[in-house]
Motif scaffolding. Sequence first.
Motif, PDB file in Angstrom:
ATOM      1  N   VAL A 183      42.045  38.171  49.147  1.00 23.58           N
ATOM      2  CA  VAL A 183      42.695  36.933  48.082  1.00 23.58           C
ATOM      3  C   VAL A 183      41.317  36.192  47.806  1.00 23.58           C
ATOM      4  O   VAL A 183      41.063  35.461  46.929  1.00 23.58           O
ATOM      5  CB  VAL A 183      44.280  36.442  47.714  1.00 23.58           C
ATOM      6  CG1 VAL A 183      44.703  35.449  47.336  1.00 23.58           C
ATOM      7  CG2 VAL A 183      44.609  37.871  47.201  1.00 23.58           C
ATOM      8  N   LYS A 184      41.182  34.913  48.979  1.00 22.44           N
ATOM      9  CA  LYS A 184      40.562  33.931  48.828  1.00 22.44           C
ATOM     10  C   LYS A 184      39.346  34.130  48.532  1.00 22.44           C
ATOM     11  O   LYS A 184      38.080  33.216  47.797  1.00 22.44           O
ATOM     12  CB  LYS A 184      40.993  32.962  50.676  1.00 22.44           C
ATOM     13  CG  LYS A 184      40.296  31.842  50.493  1.00 22.44           C
ATOM     14  CD  LYS A 184      40.411  31.209  51.948  1.00 22.44           C
ATOM     15  CE  LYS A 184      39.200  30.354  52.099  1.00 22.44           C
ATOM     16  NZ  LYS A 184      39.568  29.504  53.925  1.00 22.44           N
ATOM     17  N   LYS A 185      38.892  35.163  49.514  1.00 25.56           N
ATOM     18  CA  LYS A 185      37.168  34.927  48.943  1.00 25.56           C
ATOM     19  C   LYS A 185      37.301  35.585  47.643  1.00 25.56           C
ATOM     20  O   LYS A 185      36.009  35.091  46.862  1.00 25.56           O
ATOM     21  CB  LYS A 185      37.124  36.246  49.622  1.00 25.56           C
ATOM     22  CG  LYS A 185      36.834  35.806  50.959  1.00 25.56           C
ATOM     23  CD  LYS A 185      35.813  37.476  52.271  1.00 25.56           C
ATOM     24  CE  LYS A 185      35.356  36.120  53.338  1.00 25.56           C
ATOM     25  NZ  LYS A 185      34.154  34.969  53.957  1.00 25.56           N
TER      26      LYS A 185
ATOM     27  N   LEU B 214      35.238  34.550  42.108  1.00 25.43           N
ATOM     28  CA  LEU B 214      35.342  34.692  40.545  1.00 25.43           C
ATOM     29  C   LEU B 214      34.169  33.180  39.436  1.00 25.43           C
ATOM     30  O   LEU B 214      33.975  32.890  38.748  1.00 25.43           O
ATOM     31  CB  LEU B 214      36.753  35.225  40.625  1.00 25.43           C
ATOM     32  CG  LEU B 214      36.583  36.476  40.197  1.00 25.43           C
ATOM     33  CD1 LEU B 214      38.452  36.361  40.370  1.00 25.43           C
ATOM     34  CD2 LEU B 214      36.302  37.188  39.267  1.00 25.43           C
ATOM     35  N   ARG B 215      35.200  32.132  40.838  1.00 30.83           N
ATOM     36  CA  ARG B 215      34.533  31.311  40.668  1.00 30.83           C
ATOM     37  C   ARG B 215      33.023  30.581  40.431  1.00 30.83           C
ATOM     38  O   ARG B 215      32.964  29.243  39.396  1.00 30.83           O
ATOM     39  CB  ARG B 215      35.325  30.049  41.633  1.00 30.83           C
ATOM     40  CG  ARG B 215      37.181  29.498  41.599  1.00 30.83           C
ATOM     41  CD  ARG B 215      37.643  28.498  41.304  1.00 30.83           C
ATOM     42  NE  ARG B 215      39.089  27.959  41.699  1.00 30.83           N
ATOM     43  CZ  ARG B 215      39.653  29.003  42.606  1.00 30.83           C
ATOM     44  NH1 ARG B 215      39.991  29.687  44.324  1.00 30.83           N
ATOM     45  NH2 ARG B 215      41.312  28.961  42.577  1.00 30.83           N
TER      46      ARG B 215
ATOM     47  N   SER C 184      39.965  44.176  46.129  1.00 29.84           N
ATOM     48  CA  SER C 184      39.837  45.694  46.180  1.00 29.84           C
ATOM     49  C   SER C 184      38.152  45.718  47.693  1.00 29.84           C
ATOM     50  O   SER C 184      37.688  46.073  48.248  1.00 29.84           O
ATOM     51  CB  SER C 184      39.691  46.353  45.778  1.00 29.84           C
ATOM     52  OG  SER C 184      38.593  46.282  45.051  1.00 29.84           O
ATOM     53  N   GLY C 185      37.147  45.180  47.156  1.00 28.13           N
ATOM     54  CA  GLY C 185      36.248  44.967  47.904  1.00 28.13           C
ATOM     55  C   GLY C 185      35.587  44.713  48.983  1.00 28.13           C
ATOM     56  O   GLY C 185      35.360  45.195  49.755  1.00 28.13           O
ATOM     57  N   ALA C 186      36.575  43.014  49.044  1.00 25.71           N
ATOM     58  CA  ALA C 186      36.585  42.656  50.316  1.00 25.71           C
ATOM     59  C   ALA C 186      37.499  43.078  51.068  1.00 25.71           C
ATOM     60  O   ALA C 186      37.478  43.443  52.547  1.00 25.71           O
ATOM     61  CB  ALA C 186      37.605  40.840  49.693  1.00 25.71           C
ATOM     62  N   LEU C 187      38.529  44.242  51.091  1.00 22.33           N
ATOM     63  CA  LEU C 187      39.489  44.601  51.270  1.00 22.33           C
ATOM     64  C   LEU C 187      38.739  46.146  52.093  1.00 22.33           C
ATOM     65  O   LEU C 187      38.286  46.374  53.110  1.00 22.33           O
ATOM     66  CB  LEU C 187      40.848  45.395  50.338  1.00 22.33           C
ATOM     67  CG  LEU C 187      41.696  44.401  49.863  1.00 22.33           C
ATOM     68  CD1 LEU C 187      42.438  44.869  49.300  1.00 22.33           C
ATOM     69  CD2 LEU C 187      42.788  43.635  51.621  1.00 22.33           C
ATOM     70  N   ASP C 188      37.745  46.378  50.977  1.00 23.18           N
ATOM     71  CA  ASP C 188      36.909  47.291  51.561  1.00 23.18           C
ATOM     72  C   ASP C 188      36.466  47.160  52.627  1.00 23.18           C
ATOM     73  O   ASP C 188      35.519  47.743  53.885  1.00 23.18           O
ATOM     74  CB  ASP C 188      36.292  48.221  50.530  1.00 23.18           C
ATOM     75  CG  ASP C 188      36.838  48.666  49.450  1.00 23.18           C
ATOM     76  OD1 ASP C 188      38.318  49.540  50.205  1.00 23.18           O
ATOM     77  OD2 ASP C 188      36.298  49.086  48.300  1.00 23.18           O
TER      78      ASP C 188
END
Length: 237
Positions: free
Chosen positions: A129-131, A136-137, A116-120
């Motif tokens: 999703v990729k970012k 997370l990794r 959601s942060g990346a979408l914003d």
Amino acid sequence: METILEIKGLSKEFYLHAQNRLIKSCRDISFALNKGGFIGIVGTSGAGKSTVLRCIYRTYLATTGSVIYDSLSYGKLDLIKASEQQIIHLRKVEIGYVSQFLSILPRTTAKEHVISGALDAGFSYEESVKKAEEMLRYFRLNENLWDIYPNTFSGGEKLRLNLAHAMVKAPRLLLLDEPTASLDNNTKILVKELLMKLKGEGTSMIGIFHDLEFMEGLCDHVYNITEGRFKNEKEAS
């Protein structure tokens, strides 16, 4: 250098109605943050450090003063006088905030929170999703935790998730309220390396830290706040 944020005469007071008491949290705070710069704020607990950040982020509405932010969306804008719609937009796409406490929508998994942060920030769903997975990794959140609701996470895991959600955006302005408070030394190194990377890419930052060693080589200026006021400024080493 160009400034991205200029604060003049910032003060915040709280009135405790039950006790008929006025609390002066921070008083007459003034400083400027250059684009791509990093300002550190130190001081004892209760001195008013977090209040300054929350007034910038508009979690608190300052009592007096101005917070002029040079935004991409609206040009130079006083965040104290900005509308709620403007503040919500800026939080989504330009200004990030990392605190010690996780704030997340109910029934949202750890991975969904970072997506959601990346979408914003304007990335497509596939990019987001990729970012999110990369972030997370990077912060070593076990993949077994990605699809779990974070209310069961440890304090350190919640803080790493907070960092991932804020940093996946690569915001123009990043506010950090004790971002390493409950992290082990190895994770602190990861945080510092990513902050250095973001700074190199142009993100402007203000951070509160108790770990003075962590600040070395990261901050351009350090302010010491005592009893709500800035007492001195020094060039950071």
